[in-house]
Write an enzyme that holds these catalytic residues in place. Structure first.
Site, PDB file in Angstrom:
ATOM      1  N   ASP A  95       0.825  -1.209   0.000  1.00 15.48           N
ATOM      2  CA  ASP A  95       0.000   0.000   0.000  1.00 15.48           C
ATOM      3  C   ASP A  95       0.861   1.261   0.000  1.00 15.48           C
ATOM      4  OD1 ASP A  95      -1.987   1.892   0.378  1.00 15.48           O
ATOM      5  OD2 ASP A  95      -2.255   1.443   2.512  1.00 15.48           O
ATOM      6  N   ASN A 100       3.088   1.822   7.318  1.00 15.50           N
ATOM      7  CA  ASN A 100       3.373   0.836   8.363  1.00 15.50           C
ATOM      8  C   ASN A 100       3.097  -0.581   7.892  1.00 15.50           C
ATOM      9  OD1 ASN A 100       2.341   3.444  10.038  1.00 15.50           O
ATOM     10  ND2 ASN A 100       3.881   2.304  11.207  1.00 15.50           N
ATOM     11  N   TRP A 102       1.651  -4.009   9.273  1.00 13.09           N
ATOM     12  CA  TRP A 102       0.940  -4.621  10.395  1.00 13.09           C
ATOM     13  C   TRP A 102       0.258  -5.908   9.961  1.00 13.09           C
ATOM     14  CZ3 TRP A 102      -4.363  -5.098   9.904  1.00 13.09           C
ATOM     15  CH2 TRP A 102      -5.041  -4.162   9.095  1.00 13.09           C
ATOM     16  N   TYR A 135      -9.965   5.912  12.916  1.00 17.22           N
ATOM     17  CA  TYR A 135     -10.750   6.493  11.840  1.00 17.22           C
ATOM     18  C   TYR A 135     -12.211   6.495  12.239  1.00 17.22           C
ATOM     19  CZ  TYR A 135     -11.685   1.642  10.534  1.00 17.22           C
ATOM     20  OH  TYR A 135     -12.037   0.329  10.538  1.00 17.22           O
ATOM     21  N   ASP A 276      -1.955   5.834  -5.162  1.00 22.99           N
ATOM     22  CA  ASP A 276      -2.202   4.946  -4.030  1.00 22.99           C
ATOM     23  C   ASP A 276      -2.561   3.544  -4.511  1.00 22.99           C
ATOM     24  OD1 ASP A 276      -2.993   3.654  -1.741  1.00 22.99           O
ATOM     25  OD2 ASP A 276      -4.502   5.129  -1.152  1.00 22.99           O
ATOM     26  N   THR A 279      -5.753   1.761  -2.903  1.00 21.25           N
ATOM     27  CA  THR A 279      -7.112   2.205  -3.196  1.00 21.25           C
ATOM     28  C   THR A 279      -7.524   1.620  -4.538  1.00 21.25           C
ATOM     29  OG1 THR A 279      -6.931   4.251  -1.918  1.00 21.25           O
ATOM     30  CG2 THR A 279      -8.569   4.217  -3.672  1.00 21.25           C
TER      31      THR A 279
END
Length: 394
Positions: A95, A100, A102, A135, A276, A279
């Protein structure tokens, strides 16, 4: 930071281009058991995308759905990353809109994907720093660890990442991926953690400080395998030469955009866009998206626009995104998503989405996979720029 990056890239040891095959899918995930046509017209197909966009670009956005999401489009490209010694393999989305790494941790409540087990890794080092991305309707929460991360067969030593203890809802539950590997800049990294690719550069593990995406055409299954190339570009996946656009602001892969047009009508000028890979769509401020979609003959359904029947692509207007004086053209066949489900006729939905809230200052577009499928994209950290060439889908 940019000067340091350039110096590091110049000193990198010679290595071969690393090619990582990506898996991809595009389908409608339905928990309501409604017919596909009814689901498509519900106005909720892009709800999962709204969650992801809210997470990355507008953490306080209130327009992100706060009701349970039951039907949504699941479109993604993902690939492998391994953590620990011996290696524990995970599927992640690479991405460029976040920074980050994760994956689910052993104590992740309600997580259904593969979980990282620190006690099974001899190279694990305790960190313990809290990790959280907030968010509109939830959060990714967890704790930071340090371990060896293997990316494209390259071992990155002492990489800090997060193992999650809570994840943000259904799109993550049903997704084929386990986690996220962010490839943005450190300025947007939670806790200021060095992103994995930049750790590779610092440890002189790649030949050049750039990586590139080839996303196969949207016919599913694909004729060609999608690919992430580390350390350069893969000439098999583009035609012609690259045109480059400099980074306009630290953080995202953010570039200045001269103009956006649909047909002969300019709808927006002089703004920034983020390129991006995480997305799936083209996302614009809601008013801009509505203005564009109104030219296509689809049915306005809030942040999205659905067709009663798939249109004649040849009759749709071209969309033109002009970057550094060069026009990048998307035809109707490029920006209309075709959703195929067994036993049902193909359904079509515009790949142009209205962003669910306010974008950051001067940010007018998120150029996601719809754009990157048409144009092979290289992210050149060494020279602070993004390059585009016409993708080769033959």
């Amino acid at each position: 930071m940019r000067t340091l990056c350039t110096l590091l890239c110049a000193a990198l040891a010679s290595a071969e281009l690393v090619k990582i095959p990506l898996q991809g899918e595009m389908k409608i995930e339905s928990r309501s058991n409604k017919p596909l046509k009814e689901v498509m017209l519900s106005g909720k197909v892009f709800a999962g995308e709204a969650l992801k966009l809210g997470l990355k670009y507008a953490p306080s956005v209130t327009a992100v759905p706060k009701v349970p999401i039951t039907d949504f489009m699941n479109a993604q490209y993902y690939g492998p990353v391994s953590i620990g010694t011996p290696e524990q393999e995970f599927k992640v989305i690479y991405d460029t809109g976040s920074s980050n790494l994760w994956v689910p941790g052993a104590n992740c409540s309600g997580c259904v994907h593969k979980k990282y087990n620190s006690s099974a890794s001899s190279s694990y080092v305790y960190n313990g720093t809290a990790f959280s991305i907030l968010y509109g309707s939830g959060a990714v929460r967890g704790v930071c660890d340090e371990d060896t991360v293997t990316f494209g067969g390259i071992k990155v030593q002492k990489q800090v990442f997060a193992e999650t203890t809570a994840e943000p809802g259904l799109p993550w539950v049903v997704g084929r991926f386990d986690g996220i590997l962010g490839m943005g800049w450190v300025e947007i990294s939670v806790n200021g953690i060095t992103p994995v690719f930049f750790s590779m550069m610092q440890q002189k593990l790649v030949d050049a400080g750039q990586f590139s995406f080839y996303l196969s055409a949207q016919a599913w299954p694909h004729k060609k395998t999608s690919e992430l190339a580390l350390g350069g570009v893969d000439p098999n996946h583009y035609t012609g030469s690259f045109s480059y656009v400099p980074i306009s602001k630290d953080g995202y892969w953010q570039i200045h955009t001269d103009s956006l047009a649909i047909g002969n009508e300019t709808v927006h000028s002089h703004f920034d866009s983020v390129v991006d890979s995480g997305t799936s769509l083209l996302a614009f401020p809601l008013a801009t998206a509505v203005r564009i979609n109104s030219k296509l003959g689809c049915i306005d359904a809030g942040i999205e626009c659905v067709f009663e029947a798939c249109p004649d692509f040849a009759k749709l207007p071209n969309m033109t995104v002009t970057l550094a004086g060069k026009p990048y053209i998307l035809t109707g066949e490029d920006y209309i998503l075709q959703v195929q489900e067994p036993g049902a006729p193909t359904q079509c939905i515009s790949g142009i989405m209205g962003f669910p809230g306010e974008l950051p200052e001067n940010l007018g577009a998120i150029l996601g996979d719809v754009f990157m499928r048409k144009y092979y994209t290289t992210f050149d950290a060494a020279n602070n720029r993004v390059g585009f060439a016409l993708a080769n889908h033959n």
